[in-house]
Design an enzyme around this catalytic site. Structure first.
Site, short mmCIF file in Angstrom:
data_model
loop_
_atom_site.label_atom_id
_atom_site.label_comp_id
_atom_site.label_asym_id
_atom_site.label_seq_id
_atom_site.Cartn_x
_atom_site.Cartn_y
_atom_site.Cartn_z
N ASP A 88 35.99 39.15 25.11
CA ASP A 88 35.38 39.35 26.42
C ASP A 88 36.16 38.59 27.49
OD1 ASP A 88 33.60 40.38 28.21
OD2 ASP A 88 31.89 39.18 27.56
N ASN A 98 28.77 49.98 26.50
CA ASN A 98 29.90 50.04 27.44
C ASN A 98 30.06 51.41 28.11
OD1 ASN A 98 31.93 47.67 25.54
ND2 ASN A 98 30.72 47.29 27.38
C1 IPE Z 1 30.83 42.89 24.64
O1 IPE Z 1 31.30 42.61 25.90
C2 IPE Z 1 31.44 44.16 24.14
C3 IPE Z 1 32.86 44.08 23.81
C4 IPE Z 1 33.59 43.01 23.83
C5 IPE Z 1 33.43 45.31 23.40
P1 IPE Z 1 30.46 43.01 27.20
O2 IPE Z 1 31.21 42.50 28.37
O3 IPE Z 1 30.16 44.45 27.18
O4 IPE Z 1 29.10 42.20 26.97
P2 IPE Z 1 28.00 41.70 27.99
O5 IPE Z 1 27.59 42.90 28.81
O6 IPE Z 1 28.62 40.65 28.82
O7 IPE Z 1 26.91 41.16 27.14
C1 IPE Z 2 35.83 42.85 27.39
O1 IPE Z 2 36.16 42.52 28.68
C2 IPE Z 2 36.35 44.21 26.99
C3 IPE Z 2 35.31 45.22 26.85
C4 IPE Z 2 34.03 45.06 26.98
C5 IPE Z 2 35.78 46.54 26.53
P1 IPE Z 2 35.22 42.86 29.92
O2 IPE Z 2 35.68 44.13 30.54
O3 IPE Z 2 33.78 42.87 29.52
O4 IPE Z 2 35.52 41.64 30.87
P2 IPE Z 2 34.52 40.93 31.88
O5 IPE Z 2 33.31 40.54 31.11
O6 IPE Z 2 34.20 41.95 32.94
O7 IPE Z 2 35.29 39.77 32.41
MG MG Z 3 32.35 41.42 29.53
#
Ligand code: IPE
Ligand code: IPE
Ligand code: MG
Length: 226
Positions: free
Chosen positions: A10, A58
């Site tokens: 993340d 997502n």
């Molecule tokens: C979790 O990250 C999912 C992945 C890393 C694929 P998110 O960014 O979607 O999670 P939340 O929304 O912060 O809980």
């Molecule tokens: C994690 O990075 C990757 C996926 C969830 C696919 P994020 O896209 O959630 O990154 P932040 O949380 O917005 O920084």
């Molecule tokens: Mg995230």
């Protein structure tokens, strides 16, 4: 050393934002880092590496971002296939492939088929994955199969991870929550949280997580040394 390490990668968006780059650049850097960290884990002798790449939630993101993520993953599978074959890595995917864009699904299925015979190591990717969906899906499959013996062992066989051990260590960057990842499998997993956004989570950060894991005392509900 854990037998199975899992990562919730993340912070790709935050990494990009800090550098005044588009979120897509963060995802690109994130996928690049996934390759590096998975390689390092295998080099250290860890047999199974799981990665959360796209959750069932997502899909709520803008279509542009979802498309970009799947196109990066497709490229990753196409590019990595040769190396996975050379290094005896079997690809495993947790999640419902039927909802993927067609080209990403084809690349995924090809990589799955062409690495199916590998036994040395497993790269297990959560793609359109949710722990709750997985558990429901397993329950449905179990009923369809007419399973009579309902135990933790038989139920586990209907999960995406049927042939994998549970994660010993889960690393989550940027947030302190599971976000629907491997809910069944992480019952007794050690959890390590890091504030470093995934694209910057390098080898040194990995070694720090592993050192902390090595010092943890796992008890599985028993007493010390049990
Ligand atoms: C979790 O990250 C999912 C992945 C890393 C694929 P998110 O960014 O979607 O999670 P939340 O929304 O912060 O809980
Ligand atoms: C994690 O990075 C990757 C996926 C969830 C696919 P994020 O896209 O959630 O990154 P932040 O949380 O917005 O920084
Ligand atoms: Mg995230």
């Amino acid at each position: 050393m854990p037998r199975h390490i899992a990562f919730i990668m993340d912070g790709n968006g935050r990494w990009a934002q800090k550098r005044l780059l588009p979120r897509s650049a963060g995802h690109e850097a994130g996928i690049g880092n996934l390759r590096k960290i998975a390689d390092k884990c295998f080099e250290l002798g860890i047999g199974v590496v799981s990665i959360y790449a796209f959750s069932t939630e997502n899909w709520k993101r803008p279509k542009d971002e979802v498309d970009k993520l799947f196109s990066l993953l497709k490229r990753f599978f196409l590019k990595e296939l040769k190396r996975m074959k050379e290094n005896g890595i079997r690809l495993s995917v947790m999640g419902d492939l039927s909802a993927f864009p067609a080209d990403a699904r084809e690349a995924t299925e090809r990589a799955l088929a062409e690495t199916a015979q590998n036994t040395a190591r497993v790269l297990n990717i959560g793609l359109n994955y949710g722990g709750r969906a997985e558990i429901l899906n397993a329950a449905k499959k179990m009923i369809e199969a007419g399973e009579r013996e309902i135990t933790e062992e038989t139920f586990s066989k209907y999960l995406y991870t049927a042939d994998l051990p549970d994660p010993d260590l889960l690393v989550r960057t940027c947030e302190k929550r599971l976000s629907n990842f491997m809910l069944w499998q992480c019952a007794y997993t050690e959890i390590y949280f890091s504030d470093t956004p995934w694209p910057s989570f390098g080898e040194r950060a990995l070694m720090k997580a592993l050192a902390e894991y090595a010092g943890r005392q796992r008890k599985f509900g028993g007493l010390k040394g049990n």
